[in-house]
Structure formats: C-alpha cells, structure tokens
Design an enzyme around this catalytic site. Structure first.
Site, PDB file in Angstrom:
ATOM      1  N   HIS A   1       0.743  -1.148  -0.023  1.00 30.47           N
ATOM      2  CA  HIS A   1       0.078  -0.058  -0.037  1.00 30.47           C
ATOM      3  C   HIS A   1       0.591   1.188  -0.130  1.00 30.47           C
ATOM      4  CE1 HIS A   1      -3.444   2.709   1.604  1.00 30.47           C
ATOM      5  NE2 HIS A   1      -3.958   1.836   0.743  1.00 30.47           N
TER       6      HIS A   1
ATOM      7  N   ASP B   1      15.263  11.027  -9.421  1.00 31.23           N
ATOM      8  CA  ASP B   1      16.578  11.344  -8.924  1.00 31.23           C
ATOM      9  C   ASP B   1      16.648  11.763  -7.592  1.00 31.23           C
ATOM     10  OD1 ASP B   1      17.603  11.136 -11.545  1.00 31.23           O
ATOM     11  OD2 ASP B   1      17.338  13.087 -12.278  1.00 31.23           O
TER      12      ASP B   1
ATOM     13  N   LYS C   1       3.023   4.490  -1.094  1.00 33.35           N
ATOM     14  CA  LYS C   1       3.061   5.460  -2.390  1.00 33.35           C
ATOM     15  C   LYS C   1       4.163   6.273  -2.005  1.00 33.35           C
ATOM     16  CE  LYS C   1      -1.237   3.794  -1.560  1.00 33.35           C
ATOM     17  NZ  LYS C   1      -2.529   4.271  -1.785  1.00 33.35           N
TER      18      LYS C   1
END
EC number: 2.7.8.5
Length: 513
Positions: free
Chosen positions: A173, A180, A175
């Site tokens: 889950h 870079d 995110k």
C-alpha cells in the site's frame, strides 16, 4: 464460488500485538519530537526544499515533469497502475525518457524500478502488468517491475477467495514517487481518478539525496522479496529468495524483516554520523570565522529548520514503527494541543480510538461522507461498504457523546459534488499555536488494515519554519473547508439508514477494509 467463501479470510485473523510507546516527549518546541530518531533515520533539510501540493491535477502534472527530467533513477511504489489514457501517458513519458537515456552519450544510466501489489495489479484482463510489459520488452536491462504478494494469502485460502476479495488479506500500500533526488510522498495511487477528482495529499521533497536514497533502498528491498514481472507476463522470484506463498511463511517473513530493518538501521547510523560530522564542522567553522574574520565559509551548510522521519509499518514482517510513533504522538499530545486527523476510510483501530477518547488534546477528525466514499455506488457486496463506514462512524460518535466529549472530539464529513475523498494523515498544533509544527503524510489510513495487514509508509515532517507551517496550515484548512460538522441529526438523514444485515456483518468484516 458461493458467497460463503468470502468469509474464508475470517479463518486466519492476524493477532494484534500491543506495543508500549517507546518514550516520552521532551518540552521544547519542534525539538520535542527528536525522540523519533531513536527509531528511524532523521533527515535534517531546509524548509525551502518542501512543497505542499493541493490538487490531483497538480500531482499528475508534477509526475510527468519529473519523469521527463529524470537522469539517473525513477522509483515508483503504488498499490496499482490504472489502465486509462492518463496512465498510458505516464507510461509513454517513461518510454520517452528511457529512449533519451539510451541515445545520450556519456550521461548517467537511467534505471526505472516500479513496485506494485500483485493481487490489485493483476486484477482483470487489462491491468497494471499489461500496461508495463511493453517497457520491460523494450528496455529489459533498465526496467524492473516488482509485484508484492502478501505471505498471508496462501494454500486453500488463496485457491478459494475470488479476485478483488483476495485483496482484503493484505496489500503493498506504500505510495512513493521518486525521481533522481526529488521525492513525492502521497496517499494517491497511479490511476486516473487520483489525477482528476479524487482528493488526496501530496508533498514534494526537492533536492534531498539522502531521503531519495533511503526510499530507493526501501522500495528495492521490498522489490527483492516480491515477484518479478517477466516480459511474457509470467512472474518469478529472484534466485535464492523464499517464495511468499509457496515457501515457508516464517522464513519468508524473517528474511523480509531483516532486510527492511537493515535499510532503516543503516540509514539511521549514516544520518547520526552525518549529523555528528556537520555539527563538528559547523562549530569548527564558526571558531575559524571568529579568528579570521569574514573569510569564506560557503561550504558550511545552513542549520536545518525541518526534519523528515520515515515511518514504516509492515506488521506481516513484525515491523510496527509507524504504529508506535502514532500512538506516542496521540498519547503525549498535551491539553489544548489540537490534532487534525483525516482518513478516507474511518475505521480506526481500538488502540487509536481509546487514545483519542482518553487523552487531553482537542481532535478534529475529517472523514468521507457516504457520497464521496471510494466505494459509493460499487456493485455487489462492495456497494454496502459506505453503509458499514456510516455504522462505524455512528458507533464512535455515540461513544463520544456518552463520554460527553463532543467539545473536545469533533467529527467532520468531507463532501464535494463529483469528487471522492482519499486524504489521510494528521497535523499537530501545539498548545497556544495557530500553526502546525508536525504533519504525518503517506499511505496509512489509521485503520486495522493499515496497522495489521498492509505494507505502509509515511513521513513525519517536523518544522520550525513559519512559511512551511503556513503551507501545512493552508493545506489543512482547504480540506476542512469542504466539510460539515457531524451531529446527532446527521445520522437521522435518510441516506444514513444502515440495513440490519450490514450492522450484523460489519463487526465480523471491519478488519478487512
């Protein structure tokens, strides 16, 4: 596949583990939160490197700009990648950037690493996997797609539970979107709704190589214990790695725990050494300046005014850092401090509810009204989920009223025509302050799933800088502006009617959504 099979997950409920808070807070301003560095790495940065975003469109445009500008690495962790035109445009951006990297002579080698959940990413004939296979086929040496499969979905359970419902057992889950040395932390997935009309939260940490390195290592490590997507749409584990659902579960979880904790602890050691070195050089720099007047001291970095603490929660692997930190923050919040807590799915753990109801701070809890719940209007059993959330909310509100805490603990419902609500996190305002000095932002929803079932990550951002505090305050205000205060009459409205079967089933299944 009869509906009784959907109760199969109840055969193996995870056992909650109660953890005591690691320590108490000390009394001075933003520095009172430095105890968190006893658990995780502390990254001191300038507040000018932090940008708070406010809309799905802004988030989507930033993703495209960052992909196109990337030279060394693109690392993206999400629950899934959608299959619409907007998602295809992201994939096209990746392809274009990889193509440029191949053609550029003498430039750094661009690597793309994508981590998704296996069950959610494999749902349907056209899915996250089919979206990404062309990249794997075109750039086999430069692209890696890892699909995390929970070790708790195995054996008979895995055979019996149908698609979609198998996602209730546990998910990847996290995110994190990293380009870079720029990192975006969010609760948003890579799907068109999250780019258009599904409200979430997003923060960009610019030019932060140490933070980018940490999250690269974290995503790579979870990737290493995940299934690797192949060019022919098959999956296989890396050589020598225990299989998540065919191999020994205890061995798999122990390896995963050791690997993730190595990432956390080695980063913590690195940051401690860096902090000590910076402290020493800054002090010797200031003594040199006092001896030599205004000679150049351009190498001396300004003192940080903002601190980033990554908080990881992976209960299947026995890692409970986010839970420990969140519980401590709720426990230690002083009288007259204000905590604004938001979740797209109001289903708090019993421990969090007890702390909110039993401690001294003021709480303003923002949650989704039924119409902006992500499951509103869904087909089949899922269509009853908003009613289950109404029932859970009503029970909690009744408890608040029973304890006569309505002034201290206030519920507010987000409502916005044509939108859904997915924002999660909290803002902490110290007693007597009009601005927050701490926020939590990332993937956890403060619910049972986030604590016990899924892999989660968020960051605590602590800042002394007034301009950044103002940014965070405005973010909070903007979300809460679209809300109404919950009262007894809220639950008397016709759209709040909860059928008897939903009331009976909710206590049995609330740990799965």
């Amino acid at each position: 596949r009869s509906s009784w099979l959907l109760l199969a997950p109840l055969l193996t409920p995870p056992v909650p583990v109660v953890t005591a808070p690691p320590c108490s807070l000390c009394p001075e301003g933003a520095h009172r939160f430095q105890w968190i560095r006893n658990l995780v790495p502390e990254f001191g940065i300038s507040s000018s490197h932090v940008k708070v975003l406010s809309s799905p469109a802004e988030f989507y445009e930033l993703l495209k700009v960052q992909i196109k500008a990337a030279k060394q690495r693109v690392v993206m962790a999400s629950l899934y990648l959608g299959t619409g035109l907007l998602e295809q445009e992201l994939v096209d951006c990746l392809e274009e950037t990889l193509e440029k990297s191949l053609q550029a002579k003498g430039s750094p080698d661009l690597r793309v690493s994508i981590l998704l959940d296996y069950t959610r990413g494999s749902r349907g004939r056209k899915n996250s996997r089919t979206m990404l296979i062309p990249l794997l086929q075109r750039f086999p040496e430069k692209v890696r797609v890892s699909l995390f499969h929970t070790p708790n979905l195995r054996g008979l359970l895995r055979l019996l539970i149908p698609e979609r419902f198998n996602e209730t057992i546990g998910l990847q889950h996290i995110k994190v979107y990293l380009f870079d040395d720029n990192v975006i932390l969010s609760g948003a997935n890579l799907s068109d709704l999250y780019f258009t009309n599904r409200q979430d939260r997003y923060v960009l940490l610019q030019d932060s190589p140490e933070i980018a390195d940490f999250f690269t290592e974290l995503v790579d490590t979870i990737g290493d214990v995940s299934l690797q997507l192949q060019r022919d749409d098959t999956v296989q584990m890396m050589e020598g790695m225990v299989h998540p659902y065919q191999g020994d579960k205890v061995a798999y979880c122990e390896i995963a725990n050791r690997r993730v904790m190595e990432v956390i602890n080695s980063a913590r050691t690195r940051q401690e050494l860096l902090h000590a070195k910076t402290f020493h050089s800054n002090h010797s720099g200031s003594s040199l300046l006092s001896q030599q007047g205004s000679q150049a001291s351009e190498d001396v970095k300004p003192e940080p005014d903002t601190w980033i603490y990554p908080l990881i929660q992976m209960k299947p692997f026995g890692i409970q850092i986010d839970e420990m930190v969140t519980e401590t923050l709720l426990t230690e919040a002083e009288r007259d401090a204000r905590i604004y807590l938001t979740t797209g799915y109001f289903n708090l753990t019993q421990a969090y509810m007890d702390l909110i109801l039993g401690t001294r701070a003021e709480y303003r809890i923002l949650l989704a009204s039924p119409e902006v719940n992500g499951f509103f209007g869904a087909k089949g059993v899922a269509g009853a989920i908003p009613a289950a959330y109404v029932y859970i909310e009503h029970q909690f509100y009744s408890e608040v009223c029973y304890l006569q805490q309505q002034q201290r603990v206030q519920l507010q419902e987000y409502s916005r025509a044509g939108w859904t609500f997915h924002a999660k996190g909290l803002w902490l305002y110290l007693a007597g302050s009009d601005l927050p000095c701490l926020t939590l932002i990332g993937s956890p929803n403060f619910g049972y799933r986030s604590v016990h079932r899924d892999l989660e990550a968020q960051v605590a951002i602590v800042t002394e800088n007034k301009a950044l505090q103002q940014q965070l305050h405005q973010e909070q205000e903007q979300l809460y502006l679209c809300s109404g205060v919950v009262s007894t009459s809220t639950f008397e409205q016709p759209n709040r009617y909860v059928k008897l079967w939903v009331k009976l089933v909710t206590p049995l299944i609330k740990n799965f959504f």
